[in-house]
Design a protein around this motif. Structure first.
Motif, PDB file in Angstrom:
ATOM      1  N   PHE A 202       0.760  -1.026   0.374  1.00 42.75           N
ATOM      2  CA  PHE A 202      -0.049  -0.301   0.711  1.00 42.75           C
ATOM      3  C   PHE A 202       0.635   0.962  -0.132  1.00 42.75           C
ATOM      4  O   PHE A 202       0.531   2.453  -1.028  1.00 42.75           O
ATOM      5  CB  PHE A 202      -0.912  -0.202   0.921  1.00 42.75           C
ATOM      6  N   TYR A 204       4.123   1.914  -1.653  1.00 43.66           N
ATOM      7  CA  TYR A 204       5.135   2.136  -2.254  1.00 43.66           C
ATOM      8  C   TYR A 204       3.651   2.126  -3.636  1.00 43.66           C
ATOM      9  O   TYR A 204       3.788   2.949  -4.176  1.00 43.66           O
ATOM     10  CB  TYR A 204       5.656   1.148  -3.003  1.00 43.66           C
ATOM     11  N   LEU A 205       2.356   2.030  -3.556  1.00 44.37           N
ATOM     12  CA  LEU A 205       1.083   2.003  -4.368  1.00 44.37           C
ATOM     13  C   LEU A 205       0.620   4.006  -4.380  1.00 44.37           C
ATOM     14  O   LEU A 205      -0.322   4.645  -4.562  1.00 44.37           O
ATOM     15  CB  LEU A 205      -0.128   1.063  -4.194  1.00 44.37           C
ATOM     16  N   ASN A 206       0.694   3.815  -2.818  1.00 45.34           N
ATOM     17  CA  ASN A 206      -0.102   5.155  -2.415  1.00 45.34           C
ATOM     18  C   ASN A 206       0.690   6.636  -1.748  1.00 45.34           C
ATOM     19  O   ASN A 206      -0.341   7.967  -1.918  1.00 45.34           O
ATOM     20  CB  ASN A 206      -1.628   4.825  -1.534  1.00 45.34           C
ATOM     21  N   PHE A 207       1.950   6.686  -1.928  1.00 42.82           N
ATOM     22  CA  PHE A 207       2.452   7.398  -1.498  1.00 42.82           C
ATOM     23  C   PHE A 207       2.311   9.015  -2.368  1.00 42.82           C
ATOM     24  O   PHE A 207       2.219   8.522  -3.734  1.00 42.82           O
ATOM     25  CB  PHE A 207       3.944   7.414  -1.499  1.00 42.82           C
ATOM     26  N   GLU A 208       2.690  10.633  -1.905  1.00 43.44           N
ATOM     27  CA  GLU A 208       2.546  11.794  -2.512  1.00 43.44           C
ATOM     28  C   GLU A 208       3.375  12.549  -3.229  1.00 43.44           C
ATOM     29  O   GLU A 208       4.716  11.648  -2.369  1.00 43.44           O
ATOM     30  CB  GLU A 208       1.133  12.549  -2.571  1.00 43.44           C
ATOM     31  N   LEU A 217       3.308  10.090   2.302  1.00 47.80           N
ATOM     32  CA  LEU A 217       2.237   9.359   3.034  1.00 47.80           C
ATOM     33  C   LEU A 217       0.753   9.907   3.980  1.00 47.80           C
ATOM     34  O   LEU A 217       1.608   9.970   5.312  1.00 47.80           O
ATOM     35  CB  LEU A 217       2.482   8.065   3.227  1.00 47.80           C
ATOM     36  N   LYS A 218      -0.669   9.438   2.972  1.00 49.22           N
ATOM     37  CA  LYS A 218      -0.955   9.740   4.755  1.00 49.22           C
ATOM     38  C   LYS A 218      -1.341   8.480   5.118  1.00 49.22           C
ATOM     39  O   LYS A 218      -2.555   7.929   4.183  1.00 49.22           O
ATOM     40  CB  LYS A 218      -2.354  10.425   3.627  1.00 49.22           C
ATOM     41  N   ILE A 223      -7.033   3.363   7.166  1.00 46.23           N
ATOM     42  CA  ILE A 223      -6.285   1.673   6.967  1.00 46.23           C
ATOM     43  C   ILE A 223      -5.044   1.989   7.872  1.00 46.23           C
ATOM     44  O   ILE A 223      -5.065   0.289   8.095  1.00 46.23           O
ATOM     45  CB  ILE A 223      -4.513   2.600   6.067  1.00 46.23           C
TER      46      ILE A 223
END
Length: 308
Positions: A202, A204-208, A217-218, A223
């Motif tokens: 998660f 690696y797929l969702n950082f901004e 990352l939030k 989560i």
């Protein structure tokens, strides 16, 4: 010399209570239990307690003691690895007869009756290990060696951070001679649940990212619940975001009840002043902060970009 003064205080008290910070990490535990070990070995008739919150991540190091308020009467309180009084896990430290602060963070809050604060040490556990080598009466046995080696290992990112020095490696080697087992400690620190492995996916797929070089990352409460995370587990992934080319500052934001905890890291610009603006502090390259709500996130990003 401050070390002699601390030693004399330890020598003069029959009861010693060792405190750490809220949400203790490996270094906090390492310093607490390492200090307890060397005091008990040198003065077996003294009563030495470690108090505060538990840490699942480094629970193999030890378990905090449960003591009543009356134990503090005429006792020595020692607080380790805690920059500000607000972060001390058990506020009863003030009930002690005398308070000593031992820390390696940038000094902000000069609490206590005596302070040994040295930012040249990359971990508080290394400070305790060094302290143990300065007096003949101190002896480190395996429990203390495991504790302090774990503290040094975790707070230096396994010897990767800039604060690591020749003395760091000398102290690590000394602790190995005293019984710390590299494979044993690594096996404890490397264990992960299947949920944790999925959570890393998660991450690696969702950082901004921002255009100026900040990656973050939030981690919302949803989560945390989805992946069955403890705060320690959620916070431990911060360095997964490090090392991305062109992004020298990274952070994770972990939502908890009533606040959002921030772990902020840098491989370039100093970021401790950013943390100071948001109810936090720490080292120039590794700091923590707190947001009161997600509404402060935009302002935090702007403060980070100001130093980029």
């Amino acid at each position: 010399m401050i070390l002699k003064d601390i030693y004399k205080k330890i020598e003069s008290y029959d009861t010693i209570i060792i405190h750490g910070h809220k949400r203790p990490d490996g270094d906090c535990y390492g310093a607490q239990y390492g200090l307890k070990n060397i005091i008990e070995n040198a003065f077996p008739d003294k009563k030495v307690y470690v108090v505060g919150e538990t840490s699942d991540y480094v629970s193999f190091v030890g378990s905090p003691d449960t003591i009543s308020d009356d134990v503090y009467q005429g006792a020595l309180s020692i607080v380790v690895d805690t920059a500000t009084s607000e972060r001390i896990s058990d506020k009863r430290y003030t009930l002690g007869d005398f308070v000593i602060k031992i820390d390696h963070h940038i000094p902000i809050d000069q609490y206590g009756d005596m302070q040994w604060v040295d930012t040249n040490f990359p971990s508080c556990a290394q400070m305790i290990a060094y302290f143990s080598t300065q007096f003949k009466k101190f002896k480190v046995t395996k429990p203390g060696a495991v504790a302090m080696y774990t503290g040094i290992l975790t707070d230096t990112g396994r010897f990767k951070y800039r604060g690591v020095t020749r003395l760091t490696h000398e102290m690590a080697g000394y602790l190995l001679e005293c019984g710390a087992d590299v494979e044993e400690i690594d096996s404890y620190l490397s264990r992960e649940t299947l949920d944790m492995i999925r959570f890393k996916g998660f991450v690696y797929l969702n950082f901004e990212m921002t255009d100026k070089g900040f990656v973050y990352l939030k981690i919302t409460k949803d989560i945390v619940e989805k992946y069955k995370l403890t705060y320690e587990q959620a916070s431990s992934v911060v360095n997964l975001l490090g090392g991305i080319e062109g992004y020298p500052i990274w952070a994770i934001f972990v939502e908890q009840e009533g606040e959002i905890r921030v772990r902020l890291r840098s491989s370039g610009p100093d970021i401790d002043k950013v943390a100071n603006q948001f109810r936090g502090g720490g080292h120039a390259k590794a700091s923590g902060a707190t947001l009161t709500s997600w509404n402060e996130l935009e302002g935090f990003i702007e403060a980070v970009e100001h130093v980029l």
